[in-house]
Design an enzyme around this catalytic site. Structure first.
Site, PDB file in Angstrom:
ATOM      1  N   ASP A 272     -14.457  79.264 -44.341  1.00 17.79           N
ATOM      2  CA  ASP A 272     -14.473  77.909 -43.823  1.00 17.79           C
ATOM      3  C   ASP A 272     -13.863  77.975 -42.417  1.00 17.79           C
ATOM      4  OD1 ASP A 272     -14.726  75.207 -43.425  1.00 17.79           O
ATOM      5  OD2 ASP A 272     -13.894  74.618 -45.361  1.00 17.79           O
TER       6      ASP A 272
HETATM    7  C1  BGC Z   1     -15.461  71.900 -43.730  1.00 18.24           C
HETATM    8  C2  BGC Z   1     -16.715  72.613 -44.182  1.00 18.24           C
HETATM    9  C3  BGC Z   1     -17.765  72.511 -43.103  1.00 18.24           C
HETATM   10  C4  BGC Z   1     -17.212  73.110 -41.823  1.00 18.24           C
HETATM   11  C5  BGC Z   1     -18.216  73.125 -40.683  1.00 18.24           C
HETATM   12  C6  BGC Z   1     -15.005  72.341 -42.349  1.00 18.24           C
HETATM   13  O1  BGC Z   1     -14.018  71.500 -41.877  1.00 18.24           O
HETATM   14  O2  BGC Z   1     -14.441  72.093 -44.667  1.00 18.24           O
HETATM   15  O3  BGC Z   1     -17.171  72.053 -45.377  1.00 18.24           O
HETATM   16  O4  BGC Z   1     -18.938  73.143 -43.518  1.00 18.24           O
HETATM   17  O5  BGC Z   1     -16.087  72.345 -41.428  1.00 18.24           O
HETATM   18  O6  BGC Z   1     -18.543  71.864 -40.265  1.00 18.24           O
END
Ligand code: BGC
Length: 708
Positions: A272
């Site tokens: 993530d």
């Molecule tokens: C989230 C993810 C997301 C990523 C990219 C993160 O803050 O937890 O679910 O895919 O950002 O946008």
């Protein structure tokens, strides 16, 4: 018009129709033809490309590029791949920092109802269509990787991202997620299962350490991931939190042992965004790609020189990314041309999802559907003139927003009058009050189970002053309804309905659509009843809005999953805690009768399944759909087991007087529990009870079998 002009206009029309037809055909062909390469085929190509890469290229490749890209390497014809969120449609990003994303910018994307509403449809086929539509929109934007579906568990009602997930039950989540993955990937778009693992709170999520035992992981938190993997998902995103003391994105146990070895996942694993801290651990954990760019891996060269990381580790990571890239043919993916007919179809899917996922919780004296003699309908609430949606990376704004007020007017004409802050007189004198309350949930923080104070006051004022108050709840999770539940004449749980869903809401109020959604969660009376209660560190309280700085500076805190396998309804049933509304519950405007439960003998010989069948009849006066649920109980066992567990469900559509026989096949796995000693599923012989019902609480039929 003269003759030439008529001929010219006709010609133009024919050319236009032909053009559209050819375009539609080419999209269809492109879709029908999409077949991923097998692991072996993709592995071979990945090997040959890896052999050509320099060390610098390899190291660059394992870190993301411009926040949302898989890095291009033009020398080797490796193209960039754009990734976007998420599960409820395509999140359109504006300019991100200094990066120009114009090439990938969709003009519009359909705002589907939130995934928790989708889960309330209990409809795997509809889930496929919904996901296929999201995948098709990705292809319009040249988006190779969808950062979804999100499939974490609804452990408690306060989690800010519950709206993005599919509820509390592992079986229901698994059956929907496998269809979601197939739907997205049928379009040639990569589906990313996220967030692995146990990311069930947003409260300072990077500092939350989920403490969970192995049996609980396997019985509650892993099954949906396993189902997504078996359905062919090509990517997994690890989570922000720690699991039992290590950050998931750099945990060898989480990635190598559980995800890769136990669940058999062979494709791309990514972190993530900003969620890992130790490059050495990361490289050895089974992780492949650090997003949004190399932070923990920024000193990869040094780590190699110091012998802390081996070139084999880097090669493994690069190869895994390449294998996924070639398998999904991302090197060759064409951006599909704009297609209005496609969007129209997606709006219908969004609408159908809302029709099936809105849940009718209460309908005293059958006040719904609203009859013609109710002339004076007062509508009030925060989400009457604007649509609510979940926030954060999953947010999808949509287009052609159908507002509640407009859709109600279409359905009920001038019987509708709206007031933002109705006077007591207006409330009292209305024939019916439609009172809308709710919450705006988001990634990044948790929100209280209780409604915001102004909304709580408003709904109490309505129910206290008008006995015909119908409450419509707009929320991405459970909310506290205990203080006004008894006085409300009817309650509709509408979740976040998406851009088209208010049409469905109006249809349900008028009776054009018979509600059929059932809760994929338990709604407790008080938060203290919930298995997740007490997760906040002592003395701390919830905050609103992103709080990265504070998060960075604070210590890790433990979230002890002391409830173990007794999650969701398993918790309430074991502890005899009466919820306000149980898992699987939802009303219809008609009634169903269950009968004739049969179980095809009690052994797992040749066929390896036990067949269960029963009959459902529509004994009411309206056409409707029922979601029948099958639960299994193991009454005597050497280990603690839940009172019952969902192991089958089926949705049937019946006209009045009609009946149908439902058949479900039970596998060995459905009777088993995870044995941490043998690290395998185990079935303990003896008596099992099979329950069939219309909710976890309302069991209609029961039969025992003896497994030897
Ligand atoms: C989230 C993810 C997301 C990523 C990219 C993160 O803050 O937890 O679910 O895919 O950002 O946008």
């Amino acid at each position: 018009m003269n003759k030439e002009l008529i001929v010219l206009v006709s010609l133009l029309i024919v050319v236009f129709l032909l053009y559209n037809h050819t375009k539609a055909q080419s999209i269809k062909k492109e879709k029908e033809q999409f077949q991923p390469l097998s692991y072996e085929q993709a592995d071979e190509i990945a090997d040959s490309v890896l052999a050509l890469m320099t060390l610098d290229e390899k190291i660059a490749y394992i870190g993301g590029d411009r926040s949302f890209f898989l890095r291009p390497i033009p020398r080797l014809n490796l193209s960039e791949v754009y990734m976007t969120d998420a599960t409820q449609g395509v999140h359109i990003r504006g300019k991100f920092k200094d990066y120009d994303l114009t090439k990938y910018q969709l003009e519009k994307s359909t705002a589907f109802p939130c995934p928790l509403l989708l889960a309330a449809t209990w409809n795997p086929e509809l889930t496929y269509k919904y996901a296929e539509a999201v995948g098709e929109e990705c292809r319009q934007g040249g988006i190779g990787i969808l950062l979804g579906p999100g499939l974490n568990s609804y452990r408690h009602s306060q989690c800010g991202r519950n709206f993005e997930y599919f509820g509390e039950d592992p079986f229901l989540r698994a059956r929907l997620i496998e269809k979601y993955v197939q739907g997205v990937q049928s379009t040639g778009t990569v589906a990313t299962l996220k967030h692995f693992l146990a990311n069930n709170t947003e409260y300072f999520r990077r500092k939350s350490n989920s403490m969970i035992d192995e049996r609980t992981l396997h019985e509650i938190y892993l099954p949906p991931f396993k189902a997504g993997i078996h359905a062919g998902a090509r990517a997994v995103m690890t989570s922000y939190n720690l699991l039992n003391g290590e950050w998931c994105g750099q945990s060898e146990y989480v990635i190598d042992t559980v995800l890769r070895k136990q669940l058999g996942f062979k494709w791309l694993v990514m972190t993530d965004w900003w969620s890992v801290y130790d490059g050495e651990k990361l490289a050895k954990s089974g992780q492949d790609l650090e997003m949004p760019f190399a932070v923990a891996l920024k000193d990869a060269h040094q780590l190699l020189q110091d012998g802390k990381v081996k070139i084999e580790d880097i090669d493994r990571m690069v190869k895994s990314i390449l294998r996924t890239y070639f398998s999904m043919k991302l090197h060759d993916q064409k951006k599909l041309p704009p297609d209005d007919a496609m969007y129209e179809n997606h709006e219908l899917i969004a609408l159908q999802s809302a029709r099936e996922g809105i849940v009718l919780l209460k309908n005293e004296n059958a006040i719904l559907p609203l009859t013609d003699n109710l002339k004076n309908i007062l509508v009030t609430g925060d989400y009457v003139k604007k649509n609510a949606m979940g926030g954060g990376s999953a947010e999808v704004i949509g287009y052609h927003q159908r507002l509640m007020i407009d859709e109600l007017r279409k359905e009920f004409g001038d019987r509708i009058f709206s007031a933002d802050n109705p006077s007591l007189e207006q409330i009292k004198s209305a024939d019916v009050v439609l009172c809308n309350v709710g919450t705006l949930d988001s990634e990044g923080w948790d929100r209280p189970f209780e409604l915001p104070e102004d909304q709580e006051n408003k709904v109490r004022e309505c129910v206290n002053n008008n006995p015909n108050t119908i409450v419509v709840v707009t929320s991405g999770s459970g909310v506290k309804m205990t203080n006004w539940n008894d006085k409300a004449k009817a309650i509709i749980y509408a979740w976040y309905v998406g851009q088209n869903g208010n049409t469905a809401l109006a249809e349900i109020l008028s009776g054009k659509t018979n509600p059929s959604g059932k809760l994929p969660i338990t709604i407790e009376k008080d938060f203290k009843d919930s298995p997740g209660f007490g997760y906040l560190p002592e003395g701390e309280t919830l905050y609103k809005k992103w709080n990265d700085k504070v998060e960075k500076g604070r210590p890790v805190y433990d979230v002890r999953y002391t409830e173990g396998i007794f999650s969701g309804y398993r918790w309430y049933e074991k502890n005899n805690i009466e919820p306000l509304y149980p898992f699987g519950y939802g009303l219809s405007y008609t009634e169903f009768e269950y009968s004739d439960l049969r179980v095809s003998k009690d052994q797992f010989h040749e066929q390896d399944v036990i067949l269960v069948s029963f009959t459902i009849k529509n004994i009411g006066k309206k056409k409707g759909s029922e979601i029948a649920q099958l639960y299994i109980q193991d009454p005597e066992c050497t280990v603690p087991r839940p009172v019952k567990e969902l192991k089958g469900f089926r949705k049937v559509d019946l006209i009045p007087g009609e009946n149908t026989t439902v058949e479900m096949a039970l596998q060995k796995q459905d009777f088993s529990f995870w044995n941490p000693k043998t690290k395998d599923w185990f079935i303990e012989k003896g008596r099992f009870n099979i329950f069939v019902g219309s909710s976890s609480k309302d069991i209609k039929l029961k039969k025992s079998i003896e497994l030897q």
